[in-house]
Design a protein around this motif. Structure first.
Motif, PDB file in Angstrom:
ATOM      1  N   LEU A 180      -7.905  -0.883   2.542  1.00  0.00           N
ATOM      2  CA  LEU A 180      -6.524  -1.150   2.928  1.00  0.00           C
ATOM      3  C   LEU A 180      -6.470  -2.414   3.790  1.00  0.00           C
ATOM      4  N   ARG A 231     -15.141   8.145   5.263  1.00  0.00           N
ATOM      5  CA  ARG A 231     -14.118   7.196   5.739  1.00  0.00           C
ATOM      6  C   ARG A 231     -14.787   6.137   6.599  1.00  0.00           C
ATOM      7  N   SER A 283      -9.562  -0.325   6.502  1.00  0.00           N
ATOM      8  CA  SER A 283     -10.050   1.047   6.406  1.00  0.00           C
ATOM      9  C   SER A 283     -10.187   1.492   4.952  1.00  0.00           C
ATOM     10  N   GLU A 295       1.821   5.410  -0.058  1.00  0.00           N
ATOM     11  CA  GLU A 295       1.362   6.665   0.547  1.00  0.00           C
ATOM     12  C   GLU A 295       1.258   7.701  -0.569  1.00  0.00           C
ATOM     13  N   HIS A 325      -3.082  11.295   1.899  1.00  0.00           N
ATOM     14  CA  HIS A 325      -2.863  12.234   3.003  1.00  0.00           C
ATOM     15  C   HIS A 325      -3.027  13.669   2.539  1.00  0.00           C
ATOM     16  N   GLY A 360      -3.837   2.832  -1.696  1.00  0.00           N
ATOM     17  CA  GLY A 360      -2.959   3.244  -0.611  1.00  0.00           C
ATOM     18  C   GLY A 360      -3.643   4.299   0.222  1.00  0.00           C
ATOM     19  N   ARG A 361      -2.837   4.962   1.042  1.00  0.00           N
ATOM     20  CA  ARG A 361      -3.349   5.959   1.959  1.00  0.00           C
ATOM     21  C   ARG A 361      -3.228   7.341   1.316  1.00  0.00           C
ATOM     22  N   GLU A 408       0.862  -1.177   0.000  1.00  0.00           N
ATOM     23  CA  GLU A 408       0.000   0.000   0.000  1.00  0.00           C
ATOM     24  C   GLU A 408       0.898   1.226   0.000  1.00  0.00           C
ATOM     25  N   ASP A 414     -11.070   5.322   2.538  1.00  0.00           N
ATOM     26  CA  ASP A 414     -11.173   6.778   2.588  1.00  0.00           C
ATOM     27  C   ASP A 414     -11.544   7.253   1.182  1.00  0.00           C
TER      28      ASP A 414
END
Lengths: 511, 515
Positions: free
Chosen positions: B263, B229, B267, A51, B180, B177-178, A49, B269
């Motif tokens: 993920l 989320r 989670s 960022e 931000h 992925g995340r 995963e 988002d």
């Protein structure tokens, strides 16, 4: 859970990343660009995963990301009129280390070019739905070939518009395949079937190359008919499918019904015919190259033959390699890519290999390299493996005593060069080792077969080009000779060959 | 003379002398000639082709006498199969075969931001208003991206009422992925021409045959957008959920779909969500571990941070079809479907095997209607988990179930005549398991025959215009309830009716009164 904790621990060392988006030609700021900072995937974890930090540059072209967790990142920017900055082959790389201030990031953006025009038929009537491509020579697996950099479809007025192109030199090719009513062969601007006679067009940054009009000629469609026969009995085979393919990606096929097959809709040209017995991987197959002229092609005979079984061993010294299942070998042919199966005892088998010439390719875990490959008593050369007849056993020797080199790539002014491609090649090793320098100009290569090498660094070479011996040839005199010793680390600083982007197009030549 | 030569001579003597066919192709909108149109004449054994010249003329000689179907195709026009075949007698030169092709049209314009500046690489979709079994629907007729000047151009569109929607493909999401520090808190959200949030508030564009509608500029709506989320939980499962969370507008297709990956910690988002009611779903149809979750999320003026999507495993619905109350020996392969009664949902399809068995794999719990797309045999009764479902509606539990279908071949017939030629006949029964009416076209002399009708009470109507979709639309049909002839069909009965078709003018007038 562990990963979550790790993430929190890393977050404690978070840094600010800031920088500016600028026009690469005018050096003026680009306002309102969407900037993305994307973490680099860790090696051997394709499903990691990643960022993603996303933001927008302000009126002064400035962007800023706070609380970026340590790691390696790529920075890319998008703004109307600019092709994605990383398409230029040069990606802004950013490293965020705990406790260290991240240097200012500059993302240079180049205004895109447009190529537009009309597609008409032999009477000057417009053609809708024609496919138009902007092409450049590029590299794939170290081989030079025409690659599509942009494309468009003509509309009801015959007009097309290829936008978002990186400025540069392009060939433009149009074609149309709509069955019996309207098939037009691929034609390069200004009207050539052969790329060597086509015009190379300069598409300027921020500009439009217009009136690139292409006339297509309607083609007669022909059929290829023939028979797929059994090698032993000479009788027509049942349950066979025959495909005809061209080098530029056209494919059409037909099943063998009763005792013959027919493939429709072929324009004159060279085709690779392949027959495959149903049963997929286990069936027999045949392959033949044919030329379709100005009439139907008849009487093609394809003889099915059983695939070969290529078997052998993979060893590290006299031992079965650790974690043998992580080692992958492939036989790559003109239209087949066969994976070898390696068992826990180190035996390797390639099933159903159609007799032909192949290249042996591999991916290996860290810490090992391929030392030698033997087919029977013969050590294989690096330009391929002849499997046209029953093969002798294959013996692949791996080794763990590879050398390492590392160093810094600089330009002629002595400044570190980021994103430079380092290659090292020899007459004896199977591999061409490559690496890319980081933002401080540093590179590192490991698991190198010991021997004599020549090392080169390219500041700005087209992707894949440094792996091509023909591309490297003019630069051989700048290569650094190096003796790589077993299990030894050496430091080699390099001076990069300056920008050679334009050279690929200049190399010219056929496909 | 050898026998074979004698045979050939015999054939030659018997071969009818050929004729020819010629005619003209015109543009139905302008009356002008159509050049480079392709004519295909098909007889049982032979196919002839020709292309029109600059005057729209074509000619085919050496035509073996017989009946030929004429098909005409030309770029930019609707392809046409001539309803009346061309009949060629021995040595006959059929001339003046005329075909009028209906030209397609163009809709073009730009996508603009709040300052009127063009927006490149926006997705534009053209939707055609249609009426049919499912009611009034906007059916997609293509999508394309605007170019560097913000321009889009749909061509080759058949005439009709079009609605256009623009959206930002970059907003759809799907990053694995995340995400931000997403500073992009306002976004250009899906907009209907000229600047509407919903298709109901959008302006329709009436495209005439061959017309070009220009200047159809869409002004993108720029809005404060929010995050949704949450967490996806799968009780009792260690399986990685390798599917995204999808956000779709509940009950309409008016908004863009948005996607967010799940993920490893479960989670998700989703960003760029405009205020409104959204249906969040997770669907996977992996043959071993199918799963499904669904929940409505309402976004007002802040991020929604606590959505819990609980995943349930999907299950198989296993079935058996009986034919005339017995085990079938050899059924034709019929398609069977479970059509979800809640949106968004997934239609589950299977094929009934010759022995009557079928498996509707990966069915999520929920209400469905059972459909078998066949009249020969017809679907007579539905039983699910031991309960009769007289209206064909079943509620599938999370454990799946057993579906029993009774197929029958004892259907009756309605035949008769409809005045005029080429009328379309519909027979609708409110008691049957068929979702739509039985349809047949009247032949020469106005004769028609509707076969294999499930026994029951039918409302029969004839229509002058052969608009297959429109006559299936329940709201439209209701406007002519008083004109319908009531017929009761019994097992293997043959009923006869005489019909007066609803005229084309009456149909047009009724269309304007539709909701």
């Amino acid at each position: 859970m562990i990963r979550g904790l790790l993430f929190l621990a890393m977050a404690a060392h978070a840094q600010t990343v800031q920088g500016v988006t600028v026009n690469s030609v005018t050096h003026k700021p680009v306002a309102g660009a969407i900037v993305q900072l994307i973490s680099a995937a860790p090696e051997q974890d394709a499903e990691a995963e990643l960022e993603l930090y996303r933001g927008r540059s302000d009126e002064a072209g400035r962007f800023r990301f706070d609380r970026v967790v340590p790691g390696h990142y790529r920075a890319i920017a998008d703004a109307p009129g600019f092709p994605r900055a990383n398409l230029a082959g040069r990606v802004a790389r950013v490293s965020v280390a705990p406790g260290a201030t991240v240097p200012e990031v500059t993302i240079a953006m180049t205004l895109a070019a447009v190529i537009s025009g009309r597609v008409v038929d032999q009477d000057g009537d417009l053609i809708a739905y024609a496919s138009v491509e902007a092409l450049q020579y590029g590299y794939q697996s170290g081989k030079k070939s025409l690659q599509q950099m942009g494309n468009a479809r003509s509309d009801d007025r015959g007009e097309y518009r290829i936008f978002g192109l990186m400025p540069g030199r392009y060939y433009v090719r149009a074609q149309m395949r709509a069955g019996a009513t309207a098939t037009y062969a691929p034609t390069f601007f200004p009207g050539q079937r052969d790329v060597t006679q086509a015009s190379l067009l300069e598409a300027p940054t921020g500009g439009e190359l217009h009136s690139i009009d292409i006339m297509l000629h309607q083609e007669e469609l022909h059929n290829a008919t023939g028979k797929v026969v059994d090698a032993q009995t000479g009788q027509a085979a049942a349950n066979v499918y025959v495909m005809a393919r061209t080098a530029d990606g056209f494919a059409n096929g037909g099943a063998q019904l009763a005792d013959s097959f027919t493939i429709h809709g072929l324009i004159p040209g060279k085709y690779v015919l392949t027959a495959q017995e149903s049963g997929g991987g286990t069936g027999r197959s045949a392959r033949q190259v044919v030329d379709v002229g100005s009439a139907d092609l008849t009487g093609v005979v394809l003889t099915l033959s059983a695939g070969l079984e290529v078997a052998g061993t993979v060893r590290t010294g006299s031992d079965v390699p650790d974690d043998a299942t992580k080692i992958q070998f492939f036989l790559q042919g003109d239209d087949a890519n066969i994976a070898g199966h390696i068992n826990a005892a180190g035996a390797i088998t390639f099933h159903n290999v159609r007799p032909d010439h192949y290249h042996l390719l591999w991916t290996l875990p860290k810490g090992i390299y391929v030392k030698s490959i033997k087919l029977g008593d013969r050590v294989l050369p690096d330009d391929g493996i002849d499997l046209t007849g029953p093969p002798a056993p294959l013996a692949i020797q791996l080794a763990t005593d590879g050398g390492r080199i590392q160093g810094v790539v600089r330009n002629s002014a002595g400044e570190p060069v980021a994103g430079a491609v380092v290659t090292m090649h020899s007459d004896t090793a199977y591999d061409v080792w490559t690496a890319t320098s980081d933002e401080a100009g540093q590179y590192a290569i490991r698991d190198i077969a010991p021997g004599e090498y020549r090392v080169l660094a390219f500041d700005d070479a087209p992707q894949g080009a440094p792996q091509d011996p023909d591309f490297r040839k003019p630069f051989e005199k700048s290569a650094v000779p190096l003796q790589v010793l077993p299990s030894t680390q050496q430091k080699v600083d390099l001076v990069a060959v300056p920008g050679v982007q334009g050279l690929v197009v200049g190399v010219g030549g056929g496909e | 003379m050898p026998l074979s030569h004698l045979f050939l001579a015999f054939l030659f003597l018997q071969a009818p002398k050929p004729g020819s066919v010629s005619g003209t192709v015109t543009n139905a909108a302008t009356g002008g000639p159509v050049r480079k149109a392709h004519i295909t004449l098909r007889a049982a054994e032979q196919t002839y082709t020709a292309t029109t010249d600059a005057e729209g003329h074509f000619a085919v000689s050496g035509v073996t006498p017989g009946t030929l179907q004429a098909q005409v195709e030309c770029a930019g026009f609707q392809a046409l199969l001539r309803p009346e075949p061309v009949r060629v007698a021995e040595e006959q030169h059929v001339t003046n075969v005329t075909v009028a092709l209906i030209p397609n049209g163009v809709i073009t314009g730009r996508v603009l931001d709040e300052n009127g500046d063009p927006m490149p690489q926006m997705m534009v979709e053209a939707a055609l208003e249609t009426y049919g079994l499912a009611g009034r629907t906007l059916s997609p007729r293509g999508s394309m991206q605007t170019d560097d000047r913000g321009v889009y151009r749909f061509f080759d569109l058949p005439a009709g009422r079009y609605f256009l929607m623009a959206s930002n493909p970059a907003l759809a999401g799907g990053w694995n992925g995340r995400v931000h520090g997403d500073a992009v808190e306002t976004a250009y959200v899906a907009t209907w021409f000229p600047a509407a949030a919903e298709s109901r508030a959008a302006t329709a564009n009436q495209l005439a045959p061959g017309a070009e509608l220009g200047g159809i500029d869409i002004r993108m709506r720029k809005m404060r957008v929010y995050h949704v989320r949450g967490k996806v939980v799968a009780p009792g499962s260690q399986q990685r959920l390798d599917a995204p969370v999808m956000l779709a507008a509940c009950q309409t297709a008016d908004r863009q779909f948005l996607y967010a990956p799940i993920l490893r910690d479960g989670s998700f988002d989703a960003s760029g969500v405009e205020p409104g009611s959204w249906c969040a779903t997770v669907t996977a149809t992996n043959p071993v571990h199918g799963f499904y979750a669904r929940q409505t999320v309402t976004v007002t003026d802040h991020d929604v941070n606590d959505v819990i999507l609980t995943v349930a495993a999907t299950a198989d619905v296993r079935g058996l079809a009986l034919l005339d109350s017995g085990a079938p020996a050899s059924l034709p392969r019929l398609p069977v479907q479970l059509v979800p009664l809640e949106t968004p949902g997934r239609t589950v399809s299977a094929t009934i095997q010759p022995d009557g068995t079928f498996t509707l794999a990966n069915t999520a719990a929920g209400p469905y209607r059972v459909e078998v797309n066949s009249r020969t045999p017809y679907l007579k009764a539905v039983r699910f988990n031991g309960q009769d479902a007289p209206d064909g509606r079943i509620l599938v539990p999370s454990s799946g179930g057993q579906l029993m279908l009774s197929l029958a071949t004892d259907g009756g017939e309605i035949g008769g005549t409809a005045s005029g030629e080429n009328a379309l006949i519909t027979a609708f029964s409110s008691s049957g398991l068929e979702a739509g009416p039985a349809i047949a076209g009247a032949g020469s002399g106005g004769n028609f025959l509707l076969r294999n009708l499930a026994p029951g009470d039918y409302q029969v109507l004839a229509w002058e215009t052969r608009d297959y979709s429109l006559v299936q639309y329940a709201e439209f049909r209701k406007l002519f309830d008083s004109r319908a002839v009531s017929v009761t069909v019994r097992s293997k009965s043959h009923e006869t009716v005489t019909l007066t078709p609803v005229t084309a003018a009456e149909m047009e007038a009724a269309k304007a009164r539709l909701p």
